[in-house]
Design an enzyme around this catalytic site. Sequence first.
Site, PDB file in Angstrom:
ATOM      1  N   ALA A 261       0.831  -1.205   0.000  1.00  0.00           N
ATOM      2  CA  ALA A 261       0.000   0.000   0.000  1.00  0.00           C
ATOM      3  C   ALA A 261       0.868   1.258   0.000  1.00  0.00           C
ATOM      4  O   ALA A 261       0.538   2.251  -0.659  1.00  0.00           O
ATOM      5  CB  ALA A 261      -0.941   0.000   1.204  1.00  0.00           C
TER       6      ALA A 261
ATOM      7  N   GLY B 154       2.024   1.577  -3.503  1.00  0.00           N
ATOM      8  CA  GLY B 154       0.876   1.890  -4.350  1.00  0.00           C
ATOM      9  C   GLY B 154       0.385   3.312  -4.190  1.00  0.00           C
ATOM     10  O   GLY B 154      -0.071   3.934  -5.157  1.00  0.00           O
ATOM     11  N   ASP B 155       0.484   3.842  -2.986  1.00  0.00           N
ATOM     12  CA  ASP B 155       0.097   5.232  -2.736  1.00  0.00           C
ATOM     13  C   ASP B 155       0.915   6.171  -3.619  1.00  0.00           C
ATOM     14  O   ASP B 155       0.373   7.073  -4.261  1.00  0.00           O
ATOM     15  CB  ASP B 155       0.305   5.560  -1.255  1.00  0.00           C
ATOM     16  N   ALA B 156       2.212   5.939  -3.671  1.00  0.00           N
ATOM     17  CA  ALA B 156       3.097   6.786  -4.487  1.00  0.00           C
ATOM     18  C   ALA B 156       2.819   6.605  -5.976  1.00  0.00           C
ATOM     19  O   ALA B 156       2.761   7.585  -6.730  1.00  0.00           O
ATOM     20  CB  ALA B 156       4.555   6.465  -4.176  1.00  0.00           C
TER      21      ALA B 156
ATOM     22  N   GLU C 242      -0.601   8.320  -6.886  1.00  0.00           N
ATOM     23  CA  GLU C 242      -0.505   9.780  -6.929  1.00  0.00           C
ATOM     24  C   GLU C 242       0.285  10.242  -8.147  1.00  0.00           C
ATOM     25  O   GLU C 242      -0.098  11.209  -8.811  1.00  0.00           O
ATOM     26  CB  GLU C 242       0.107  10.348  -5.648  1.00  0.00           C
TER      27      GLU C 242
END
Length: 127
Positions: free
Chosen positions: A15, A18-20, A23
């Site tokens: 996660a 995946g967040d990076a 975005e």
Amino acid sequence: MVNIDLKDAGGLPLAYLGDAVWELTVREYFVEKGYKINTMNKKVKKLVNAKAQSVIFKSILEDLDEDYKAVARRAKNSNIKSFPRSCSIMEYREATAFEALIAAFYINGETCRIKKILENHISEGEK
């Protein structure tokens, strides 16, 4: 790409990655559209938050194969210690699962799939 075995990877590190990736994908999309910075920032914020990611996660869950569902399940059930006040605990867990899926797609070289998810969830007014 990253050399990570998805079957052994923890949900929270996925996660985090995946967040990076999410975005960056969203930002690239709006930069390519040529918006001014203020406008871009508002549009990005609408898609890079737990509530929006929870909605997207629920809409793509049924179309995932079992390996990706396992990644999502692991992330959603991770031992998350704190939650933001801007969303419910379930929304945050679903957003965490969504981010882990984005990392899994990225690791497997499926960046086109990430872009397709983005394009499918941008309202006509946002394009």
